[in-house]
Design an enzyme around this catalytic site. Structure first.
Site, PDB file in Angstrom:
ATOM      1  N   HIS B  32       0.858  -1.186   0.000  1.00 46.34           N
ATOM      2  CA  HIS B  32       0.000   0.000   0.000  1.00 46.34           C
ATOM      3  C   HIS B  32       0.898   1.241   0.000  1.00 46.34           C
ATOM      4  O   HIS B  32       1.800   1.351   0.836  1.00 46.34           O
ATOM      5  CB  HIS B  32      -0.853  -0.058   1.273  1.00 46.34           C
ATOM      6  CG  HIS B  32      -1.862   1.038   1.418  1.00 46.34           C
ATOM      7  ND1 HIS B  32      -3.120   0.965   0.866  1.00 46.34           N
ATOM      8  CD2 HIS B  32      -1.821   2.225   2.072  1.00 46.34           C
ATOM      9  CE1 HIS B  32      -3.812   2.054   1.184  1.00 46.34           C
ATOM     10  NE2 HIS B  32      -3.038   2.841   1.913  1.00 46.34           N
ATOM     11  N   ASP B  34       0.861   5.282   0.288  1.00 49.90           N
ATOM     12  CA  ASP B  34       0.106   6.488   0.631  1.00 49.90           C
ATOM     13  C   ASP B  34       0.695   7.679  -0.101  1.00 49.90           C
ATOM     14  O   ASP B  34       1.869   8.007   0.068  1.00 49.90           O
ATOM     15  CB  ASP B  34       0.206   6.753   2.140  1.00 49.90           C
ATOM     16  CG  ASP B  34      -0.568   5.726   2.944  1.00 49.90           C
ATOM     17  OD1 ASP B  34      -1.785   5.641   2.748  1.00 49.90           O
ATOM     18  OD2 ASP B  34       0.059   5.010   3.760  1.00 49.90           O
ATOM     19  N   GLY B 144      -0.208   8.409  14.330  1.00 48.09           N
ATOM     20  CA  GLY B 144       0.024   8.655  15.753  1.00 48.09           C
ATOM     21  C   GLY B 144      -1.267   8.941  16.496  1.00 48.09           C
ATOM     22  O   GLY B 144      -1.362   8.721  17.689  1.00 48.09           O
ATOM     23  N   ASP B 174      -8.268   1.163   6.772  1.00 48.32           N
ATOM     24  CA  ASP B 174      -6.950   1.810   6.709  1.00 48.32           C
ATOM     25  C   ASP B 174      -6.828   2.896   7.763  1.00 48.32           C
ATOM     26  O   ASP B 174      -7.605   3.843   7.767  1.00 48.32           O
ATOM     27  CB  ASP B 174      -6.773   2.415   5.302  1.00 48.32           C
ATOM     28  CG  ASP B 174      -5.443   3.140   5.127  1.00 48.32           C
ATOM     29  OD1 ASP B 174      -4.535   2.959   5.968  1.00 48.32           O
ATOM     30  OD2 ASP B 174      -5.312   3.894   4.137  1.00 48.32           O
ATOM     31  N   GLY B 176      -4.176   3.225  11.494  1.00 42.91           N
ATOM     32  CA  GLY B 176      -3.947   2.867  12.895  1.00 42.91           C
ATOM     33  C   GLY B 176      -4.255   1.424  13.244  1.00 42.91           C
ATOM     34  O   GLY B 176      -4.534   1.112  14.404  1.00 42.91           O
ATOM     35  N   GLY B 196       0.836  -0.326   8.663  1.00 45.96           N
ATOM     36  CA  GLY B 196       2.106   0.363   8.435  1.00 45.96           C
ATOM     37  C   GLY B 196       3.093  -0.002   9.522  1.00 45.96           C
ATOM     38  O   GLY B 196       3.894  -0.929   9.369  1.00 45.96           O
TER      39      GLY B 196
END
Lengths: 229, 217
Positions: B32, B34, B144, B174, B176, B196
Protein backbone atom coordinates in the site's frame (compact mmCIF):
# COMPACT_ATOMS: atom_id res chain seq x y z
CA UNK A 1 33.40 34.06 -5.56
CA UNK A 2 34.74 30.78 -4.27
CA UNK A 3 37.07 28.84 -6.56
CA UNK A 4 35.77 25.50 -5.38
CA UNK A 5 32.37 24.60 -6.76
CA UNK A 6 29.98 22.50 -4.70
CA UNK A 7 28.13 19.64 -6.34
CA UNK A 8 24.66 18.73 -5.08
CA UNK A 9 23.34 15.43 -6.47
CA UNK A 10 19.54 15.45 -6.64
CA UNK A 11 18.12 12.28 -5.14
CA UNK A 12 15.01 12.48 -7.33
CA UNK A 13 17.06 10.82 -10.07
CA UNK A 14 18.46 8.14 -7.77
CA UNK A 15 17.02 4.62 -7.53
CA UNK A 16 14.20 4.81 -5.02
CA UNK A 17 14.36 1.13 -4.14
CA UNK A 18 17.88 1.55 -2.77
CA UNK A 19 18.11 5.21 -2.00
CA UNK A 20 20.35 4.71 1.03
CA UNK A 21 22.95 2.89 -1.04
CA UNK A 22 22.84 5.60 -3.72
CA UNK A 23 23.23 8.37 -1.13
CA UNK A 24 26.22 6.65 0.47
CA UNK A 25 27.76 6.12 -2.97
CA UNK A 26 27.41 9.82 -3.83
CA UNK A 27 28.69 10.89 -0.40
CA UNK A 28 31.79 8.75 -0.89
CA UNK A 29 32.24 10.29 -4.32
CA UNK A 30 32.47 13.71 -2.68
CA UNK A 31 28.95 15.14 -2.90
CA UNK A 32 28.98 18.47 -1.06
CA UNK A 33 25.28 18.43 -0.33
CA UNK A 34 22.22 16.43 -1.32
CA UNK A 35 19.49 18.24 -3.17
CA UNK A 36 15.99 17.07 -2.26
CA UNK A 37 13.14 18.01 -4.58
CA UNK A 38 9.82 18.30 -2.78
CA UNK A 39 6.75 18.71 -5.01
CA UNK A 40 3.13 18.94 -3.93
CA UNK A 41 1.28 18.45 -7.21
CA UNK A 42 -0.11 21.99 -6.93
CA UNK A 43 2.86 24.34 -7.30
CA UNK A 44 4.19 21.96 -9.96
CA UNK A 45 2.43 19.08 -11.73
CA UNK A 46 4.33 16.29 -9.98
CA UNK A 47 4.49 14.62 -6.57
CA UNK A 48 7.80 13.40 -5.20
CA UNK A 49 8.62 12.79 -1.56
CA UNK A 50 8.15 14.05 1.95
CA UNK A 51 9.79 14.22 5.36
CA UNK A 52 9.55 10.44 5.95
CA UNK A 53 11.99 9.87 3.09
CA UNK A 54 14.42 12.48 4.46
CA UNK A 55 14.22 10.98 7.93
CA UNK A 56 15.06 7.51 6.60
CA UNK A 57 18.24 8.59 4.83
CA UNK A 58 19.40 11.22 7.36
CA UNK A 59 21.41 8.78 9.53
CA UNK A 60 23.38 7.51 6.52
CA UNK A 61 25.51 10.59 5.88
CA UNK A 62 26.80 13.82 7.41
CA UNK A 63 26.59 15.58 4.04
CA UNK A 64 24.10 18.47 4.36
CA UNK A 65 20.58 18.07 2.98
CA UNK A 66 19.36 20.89 0.77
CA UNK A 67 15.57 20.65 0.45
CA UNK A 68 13.89 22.56 -2.36
CA UNK A 69 10.22 23.16 -1.60
CA UNK A 70 8.21 23.31 -4.81
CA UNK A 71 4.96 23.70 -2.90
CA UNK A 72 2.34 26.44 -2.79
CA UNK A 73 2.45 26.76 1.02
CA UNK A 74 6.05 26.26 2.14
CA UNK A 75 5.41 27.63 5.63
CA UNK A 76 3.45 24.47 6.50
CA UNK A 77 6.44 22.27 5.83
CA UNK A 78 9.23 24.14 7.61
CA UNK A 79 8.89 22.23 10.86
CA UNK A 80 8.34 18.74 9.36
CA UNK A 81 11.47 19.06 7.20
CA UNK A 82 13.53 20.70 9.97
CA UNK A 83 12.54 17.83 12.28
CA UNK A 84 13.45 15.31 9.58
CA UNK A 85 16.97 16.75 9.55
CA UNK A 86 17.41 19.05 6.56
CA UNK A 87 20.14 21.71 6.66
CA UNK A 88 18.81 24.07 3.97
CA UNK A 89 15.26 24.91 2.97
CA UNK A 90 14.70 26.91 -0.19
CA UNK A 91 11.33 28.42 -1.00
CA UNK A 92 9.96 29.79 -4.25
CA UNK A 93 9.41 33.50 -4.79
CA UNK A 94 6.29 32.40 -6.72
CA UNK A 95 4.72 30.44 -3.84
CA UNK A 96 1.64 31.73 -1.97
CA UNK A 97 3.08 32.26 1.50
CA UNK A 98 4.75 35.43 2.76
CA UNK A 99 8.40 35.11 1.77
CA UNK A 100 9.89 37.13 4.62
CA UNK A 101 7.85 35.36 7.31
CA UNK A 102 8.74 31.95 5.89
CA UNK A 103 12.46 32.85 5.75
CA UNK A 104 12.25 33.86 9.41
CA UNK A 105 10.47 30.60 10.34
CA UNK A 106 13.19 28.61 8.55
CA UNK A 107 15.93 30.54 10.37
CA UNK A 108 14.11 30.05 13.70
CA UNK A 109 13.98 26.31 13.03
CA UNK A 110 17.79 26.31 12.83
CA UNK A 111 17.86 25.71 9.09
CA UNK A 112 19.60 27.81 6.39
CA UNK A 113 16.97 29.65 4.32
CA UNK A 114 17.09 30.28 0.60
CA UNK A 115 14.92 31.72 -2.13
CA UNK A 116 14.31 30.22 -5.57
CA UNK A 117 13.57 31.90 -8.88
CA UNK A 118 11.65 30.15 -11.65
CA UNK A 119 12.84 30.86 -15.21
CA UNK A 120 10.04 33.41 -15.72
CA UNK A 121 10.83 35.37 -12.54
CA UNK A 122 13.40 38.17 -12.89
CA UNK A 123 16.38 38.41 -10.55
CA UNK A 124 15.16 41.76 -9.10
CA UNK A 125 12.31 39.95 -7.31
CA UNK A 126 14.82 38.20 -5.05
CA UNK A 127 16.93 41.26 -4.29
CA UNK A 128 14.92 42.52 -1.26
CA UNK A 129 15.44 39.15 0.48
CA UNK A 130 19.11 38.54 -0.23
CA UNK A 131 20.24 40.10 3.04
CA UNK A 132 18.19 37.50 4.94
CA UNK A 133 19.05 34.28 3.11
CA UNK A 134 22.03 31.95 2.81
CA UNK A 135 21.13 30.64 -0.63
CA UNK A 136 19.78 31.92 -3.91
CA UNK A 137 18.64 29.15 -6.25
CA UNK A 138 18.25 29.97 -9.94
CA UNK A 139 16.19 27.43 -11.90
CA UNK A 140 17.48 26.60 -15.37
CA UNK A 141 14.41 24.49 -16.18
CA UNK A 142 10.79 25.06 -15.29
CA UNK A 143 10.43 22.90 -12.17
CA UNK A 144 8.34 19.74 -12.15
CA UNK A 145 10.21 16.89 -13.75
CA UNK A 146 13.72 15.48 -13.80
CA UNK A 147 15.57 15.13 -17.07
CA UNK A 148 14.61 18.40 -18.81
CA UNK A 149 16.99 20.34 -21.04
CA UNK A 150 19.05 23.24 -19.69
CA UNK A 151 17.64 26.69 -20.46
CA UNK A 152 20.42 28.84 -21.84
CA UNK A 153 18.22 31.94 -21.55
CA UNK A 154 18.77 31.79 -17.77
CA UNK A 155 22.54 32.29 -17.97
CA UNK A 156 22.30 36.12 -17.92
CA UNK A 157 20.29 35.81 -14.67
CA UNK A 158 23.07 33.74 -13.09
CA UNK A 159 25.64 36.38 -14.14
CA UNK A 160 23.44 39.17 -12.83
CA UNK A 161 23.03 37.40 -9.47
CA UNK A 162 26.77 36.71 -9.26
CA UNK A 163 27.62 40.35 -9.93
CA UNK A 164 25.08 41.60 -7.40
CA UNK A 165 26.20 39.20 -4.64
CA UNK A 166 29.86 40.16 -5.16
CA UNK A 167 29.18 43.88 -5.44
CA UNK A 168 27.11 43.94 -2.26
CA UNK A 169 29.43 41.54 -0.44
CA UNK A 170 26.51 39.27 0.47
CA UNK A 171 27.02 35.95 2.26
CA UNK A 172 24.74 34.18 -0.20
CA UNK A 173 25.66 31.00 -2.05
CA UNK A 174 24.47 30.97 -5.65
CA UNK A 175 22.91 27.65 -6.55
CA UNK A 176 21.75 26.57 -10.00
CA UNK A 177 19.34 23.71 -10.73
CA UNK A 178 17.99 22.22 -13.94
CA UNK A 179 19.50 20.31 -16.84
CA UNK A 180 23.04 20.41 -15.44
CA UNK A 181 25.24 17.67 -16.83
CA UNK A 182 28.87 17.51 -17.88
CA UNK A 183 28.17 19.53 -21.05
CA UNK A 184 26.25 22.37 -19.34
CA UNK A 185 28.23 22.49 -16.07
CA UNK A 186 30.97 24.69 -17.63
CA UNK A 187 28.38 27.29 -18.68
CA UNK A 188 27.03 27.53 -15.13
CA UNK A 189 30.48 27.42 -13.55
CA UNK A 190 31.72 30.20 -15.82
CA UNK A 191 28.63 32.32 -15.08
CA UNK A 192 29.45 32.20 -11.38
CA UNK A 193 27.41 29.49 -9.64
CA UNK A 194 28.72 28.24 -6.29
CA UNK A 195 26.53 25.14 -6.13
CA UNK A 196 25.51 22.95 -9.06
CA UNK A 197 22.52 20.66 -8.66
CA UNK A 198 22.54 17.62 -10.91
CA UNK A 199 20.08 14.73 -10.94
CA UNK A 200 20.21 12.60 -14.06
CA UNK A 201 23.72 13.99 -14.69
CA UNK A 202 24.89 11.98 -11.66
CA UNK A 203 22.34 9.23 -10.79
CA UNK A 204 21.70 6.34 -11.02
CA UNK A 205 24.81 4.72 -12.56
CA UNK A 206 28.52 5.64 -12.57
CA UNK A 207 27.83 8.12 -9.77
CA UNK A 208 31.46 8.81 -8.78
CA UNK A 209 32.58 9.19 -12.37
CA UNK A 210 29.71 11.54 -13.28
CA UNK A 211 30.16 13.65 -10.17
CA UNK A 212 33.90 14.06 -10.75
CA UNK A 213 33.38 14.94 -14.41
CA UNK A 214 30.78 17.62 -13.62
CA UNK A 215 32.97 19.13 -10.92
CA UNK A 216 36.07 19.15 -13.13
CA UNK A 217 34.20 20.70 -16.05
CA UNK A 218 32.65 23.42 -13.89
CA UNK A 219 35.84 24.26 -12.01
CA UNK A 220 37.89 24.42 -15.19
CA UNK A 221 35.41 26.89 -16.68
CA UNK A 222 35.39 28.95 -13.52
CA UNK A 223 39.20 29.08 -13.29
CA UNK A 224 39.49 30.30 -16.86
CA UNK A 225 36.73 32.88 -16.29
CA UNK A 226 38.50 34.13 -13.14
CA UNK A 227 41.81 34.36 -15.02
CA UNK A 228 40.17 36.46 -17.73
CA UNK A 229 38.81 38.88 -15.13
CA UNK B 1 -8.99 -15.18 4.70
CA UNK B 2 -8.43 -11.51 5.39
CA UNK B 3 -5.62 -9.92 3.42
CA UNK B 4 -2.95 -7.60 4.77
CA UNK B 5 -1.51 -4.67 2.80
CA UNK B 6 1.83 -3.36 4.06
CA UNK B 7 1.98 0.45 3.98
CA UNK B 8 5.43 1.57 2.92
CA UNK B 9 5.07 5.01 4.51
CA UNK B 10 6.22 3.29 7.71
CA UNK B 11 9.15 1.52 6.01
CA UNK B 12 12.80 2.54 5.80
CA UNK B 13 12.97 4.64 2.61
CA UNK B 14 16.73 4.13 2.46
CA UNK B 15 16.18 0.46 1.54
CA UNK B 16 12.66 0.34 0.24
CA UNK B 17 13.26 -2.48 -2.24
CA UNK B 18 14.60 -4.70 0.52
CA UNK B 19 11.75 -3.74 2.88
CA UNK B 20 9.16 -4.68 0.27
CA UNK B 21 10.86 -8.03 -0.31
CA UNK B 22 10.90 -8.63 3.45
CA UNK B 23 7.18 -7.89 3.65
CA UNK B 24 6.41 -10.24 0.78
CA UNK B 25 8.53 -12.98 2.36
CA UNK B 26 6.65 -12.40 5.63
CA UNK B 27 3.42 -13.26 3.84
CA UNK B 28 1.64 -9.94 3.34
CA UNK B 29 -0.84 -9.87 0.46
CA UNK B 30 -0.28 -6.42 -1.00
CA UNK B 31 1.79 -3.24 -0.85
CA UNK B 32 0.00 0.00 0.00
CA UNK B 33 1.47 3.35 -1.03
CA UNK B 34 0.11 6.49 0.63
CA UNK B 35 0.30 9.51 -1.63
CA UNK B 36 -0.52 12.78 0.10
CA UNK B 37 -0.10 16.19 -1.53
CA UNK B 38 0.08 18.41 1.56
CA UNK B 39 -3.25 19.99 0.57
CA UNK B 40 -5.85 17.26 0.87
CA UNK B 41 -4.18 16.31 4.14
CA UNK B 42 -1.36 18.16 5.88
CA UNK B 43 1.54 15.82 5.06
CA UNK B 44 3.65 15.12 1.99
CA UNK B 45 4.68 11.56 1.27
CA UNK B 46 5.57 9.92 -2.02
CA UNK B 47 5.15 10.17 -5.77
CA UNK B 48 5.27 7.90 -8.82
CA UNK B 49 9.07 7.51 -8.50
CA UNK B 50 8.55 5.60 -5.25
CA UNK B 51 6.07 3.18 -6.86
CA UNK B 52 8.42 2.70 -9.80
CA UNK B 53 11.25 1.94 -7.37
CA UNK B 54 9.38 -0.86 -5.60
CA UNK B 55 7.58 -2.37 -8.59
CA UNK B 56 10.42 -4.64 -9.65
CA UNK B 57 10.87 -6.00 -6.12
CA UNK B 58 7.47 -7.61 -5.74
CA UNK B 59 4.81 -9.50 -7.63
CA UNK B 60 2.22 -8.55 -4.99
CA UNK B 61 -0.47 -6.08 -6.01
CA UNK B 62 0.50 -2.47 -5.32
CA UNK B 63 -2.37 -0.23 -4.32
CA UNK B 64 -1.83 3.49 -4.49
CA UNK B 65 -3.99 5.54 -2.14
CA UNK B 66 -4.27 9.05 -3.57
CA UNK B 67 -4.95 11.59 -0.85
CA UNK B 68 -4.76 14.56 -3.19
CA UNK B 69 -7.08 17.43 -4.11
CA UNK B 70 -6.94 16.60 -7.82
CA UNK B 71 -6.26 13.00 -8.76
CA UNK B 72 -6.94 13.16 -12.50
CA UNK B 73 -3.44 14.31 -13.53
CA UNK B 74 -1.84 11.51 -11.46
CA UNK B 75 -3.76 8.45 -12.63
CA UNK B 76 -1.58 7.79 -15.70
CA UNK B 77 1.76 8.46 -13.94
CA UNK B 78 0.92 5.98 -11.16
CA UNK B 79 -0.45 3.42 -13.62
CA UNK B 80 2.78 3.68 -15.63
CA UNK B 81 4.83 3.44 -12.44
CA UNK B 82 3.29 0.04 -11.77
CA UNK B 83 0.19 0.45 -9.58
CA UNK B 84 -2.41 -2.34 -9.77
CA UNK B 85 -5.14 -0.57 -7.82
CA UNK B 86 -5.62 3.20 -7.80
CA UNK B 87 -7.74 4.53 -4.96
CA UNK B 88 -9.19 8.02 -5.01
CA UNK B 89 -11.04 9.92 -2.30
CA UNK B 90 -14.71 10.75 -2.47
CA UNK B 91 -13.80 14.06 -0.81
CA UNK B 92 -11.29 15.13 -3.49
CA UNK B 93 -12.20 17.93 -5.89
CA UNK B 94 -12.20 15.80 -9.03
CA UNK B 95 -15.16 13.79 -10.28
CA UNK B 96 -15.09 10.21 -8.99
CA UNK B 97 -17.01 8.78 -11.95
CA UNK B 98 -14.54 10.32 -14.41
CA UNK B 99 -11.61 9.07 -12.32
CA UNK B 100 -12.95 5.49 -12.26
CA UNK B 101 -13.50 5.59 -16.01
CA UNK B 102 -9.92 6.64 -16.57
CA UNK B 103 -8.48 4.15 -14.07
CA UNK B 104 -10.28 1.31 -15.86
CA UNK B 105 -9.16 2.66 -19.23
CA UNK B 106 -5.58 2.45 -17.91
CA UNK B 107 -6.25 -1.23 -17.17
CA UNK B 108 -6.15 -0.83 -13.39
CA UNK B 109 -8.53 -1.69 -10.57
CA UNK B 110 -10.52 1.10 -8.94
CA UNK B 111 -10.61 2.06 -5.30
CA UNK B 112 -12.77 4.58 -3.49
CA UNK B 113 -11.72 5.90 -0.09
CA UNK B 114 -13.79 7.78 2.47
CA UNK B 115 -12.46 9.75 5.43
CA UNK B 116 -13.93 9.27 8.93
CA UNK B 117 -16.11 12.37 8.47
CA UNK B 118 -17.94 11.03 5.40
CA UNK B 119 -21.03 8.91 5.88
CA UNK B 120 -21.40 5.56 4.12
CA UNK B 121 -24.47 6.71 2.18
CA UNK B 122 -22.28 9.16 0.26
CA UNK B 123 -20.09 6.33 -1.02
CA UNK B 124 -22.87 3.82 -1.72
CA UNK B 125 -23.87 5.16 -5.18
CA UNK B 126 -20.32 4.50 -6.42
CA UNK B 127 -19.91 0.95 -5.17
CA UNK B 128 -21.04 -0.67 -8.41
CA UNK B 129 -18.05 1.05 -9.98
CA UNK B 130 -15.28 0.07 -7.57
CA UNK B 131 -13.15 -2.95 -6.83
CA UNK B 132 -12.17 -1.75 -3.35
CA UNK B 133 -13.89 0.51 -0.86
CA UNK B 134 -11.32 1.95 1.55
CA UNK B 135 -12.78 2.98 4.90
CA UNK B 136 -10.38 5.26 6.72
CA UNK B 137 -10.26 4.39 10.38
CA UNK B 138 -8.21 7.51 11.13
CA UNK B 139 -7.98 10.89 9.43
CA UNK B 140 -5.44 10.95 6.60
CA UNK B 141 -2.10 12.40 7.58
CA UNK B 142 -2.69 11.90 11.27
CA UNK B 143 -0.25 9.06 12.02
CA UNK B 144 0.02 8.66 15.75
CA UNK B 145 -3.58 9.61 16.42
CA UNK B 146 -5.77 6.81 17.71
CA UNK B 147 -7.80 4.45 15.61
CA UNK B 148 -11.39 5.74 15.35
CA UNK B 149 -13.63 2.95 16.50
CA UNK B 150 -16.65 4.89 15.15
CA UNK B 151 -15.49 3.73 11.71
CA UNK B 152 -16.47 0.16 12.64
CA UNK B 153 -20.12 1.06 12.04
CA UNK B 154 -19.25 2.22 8.53
CA UNK B 155 -17.43 -1.04 7.79
CA UNK B 156 -20.55 -2.97 8.89
CA UNK B 157 -22.80 -0.83 6.69
CA UNK B 158 -20.52 -1.35 3.71
CA UNK B 159 -20.36 -5.09 4.23
CA UNK B 160 -24.14 -5.40 4.56
CA UNK B 161 -24.75 -3.21 1.50
CA UNK B 162 -22.39 -5.27 -0.68
CA UNK B 163 -23.58 -8.65 0.62
CA UNK B 164 -27.23 -7.72 0.04
CA UNK B 165 -26.48 -7.09 -3.62
CA UNK B 166 -24.09 -9.98 -4.00
CA UNK B 167 -21.31 -7.61 -5.04
CA UNK B 168 -17.76 -8.76 -4.61
CA UNK B 169 -15.95 -5.48 -3.95
CA UNK B 170 -13.35 -5.65 -1.23
CA UNK B 171 -13.64 -3.52 1.89
CA UNK B 172 -10.31 -2.25 3.12
CA UNK B 173 -9.79 -0.72 6.56
CA UNK B 174 -6.95 1.81 6.71
CA UNK B 175 -5.53 3.81 9.60
CA UNK B 176 -3.95 2.87 12.90
CA UNK B 177 -4.55 -0.86 12.54
CA UNK B 178 -2.53 -2.99 14.94
CA UNK B 179 -2.81 -6.47 16.45
CA UNK B 180 -4.99 -4.98 19.21
CA UNK B 181 -7.77 -3.76 16.90
CA UNK B 182 -7.47 -5.88 13.76
CA UNK B 183 -10.05 -8.33 15.15
CA UNK B 184 -12.63 -5.56 15.45
CA UNK B 185 -12.24 -4.35 11.86
CA UNK B 186 -12.31 -7.88 10.45
CA UNK B 187 -15.43 -8.80 12.43
CA UNK B 188 -17.01 -5.55 11.16
CA UNK B 189 -16.52 -6.76 7.60
CA UNK B 190 -13.09 -5.69 6.30
CA UNK B 191 -11.61 -8.08 3.74
CA UNK B 192 -8.32 -6.16 3.62
CA UNK B 193 -6.47 -4.33 6.36
CA UNK B 194 -3.70 -1.79 5.83
CA UNK B 195 -0.84 -2.03 8.30
CA UNK B 196 2.11 0.36 8.44
CA UNK B 197 3.94 0.43 11.73
CA UNK B 198 2.37 -2.95 12.57
CA UNK B 199 4.60 -4.40 9.81
CA UNK B 200 7.59 -2.06 9.36
CA UNK B 201 9.94 -0.41 11.83
CA UNK B 202 11.39 -3.57 13.32
CA UNK B 203 11.55 -7.26 12.49
CA UNK B 204 9.10 -7.43 9.57
CA UNK B 205 8.61 -11.19 9.76
CA UNK B 206 7.90 -11.11 13.49
CA UNK B 207 5.53 -8.15 13.25
CA UNK B 208 3.62 -9.60 10.33
CA UNK B 209 3.25 -12.89 12.21
CA UNK B 210 1.95 -11.09 15.31
CA UNK B 211 -0.60 -9.20 13.26
CA UNK B 212 -1.65 -12.28 11.31
CA UNK B 213 -2.10 -14.23 14.55
CA UNK B 214 -4.49 -11.54 15.81
CA UNK B 215 -6.75 -11.83 12.73
CA UNK B 216 -9.85 -13.86 13.56
CA UNK B 217 -10.36 -16.96 11.42
Amino acid sequence: MATRIKIAPSILSARFDRLGEQVVEAAKAGADLFHIDVMDGHFVPNLTLGPAVVKSIRPLTKVPFDAHLMVTNPSRFVKPFADAGVDDLTIHMEADDDVRATIRAIRDAGVRPGVVLNPATPFEKAVPFLGDVDLLLVMTVHPGFAGQGFRHDQVPKIREARAHIDREGLAVELEVDGGIKVDTAPIVGEAGADILVSGSGIFPDRVAENLAAIRAAAERARASATAKR
Amino acid sequence: MVKIAAAVLAADFGRLGEQVREAEAAGVDGIHVDVVDGHFAPILTAGPAVVQGIRKHTSLPIDVHLMVDHELPYLAPFAEAGADVITIHLESRDDAVESFRRIRHLGKRTGLAVTPGTIFAAAAPHLHDVDVLVVMTRNPGSAGQPFQSAALGKLKQARAYLDKRGWTADVMADGGIQAANVGDVVRAGATWVVAGSAIFGGDVRERAATLRAAVPP
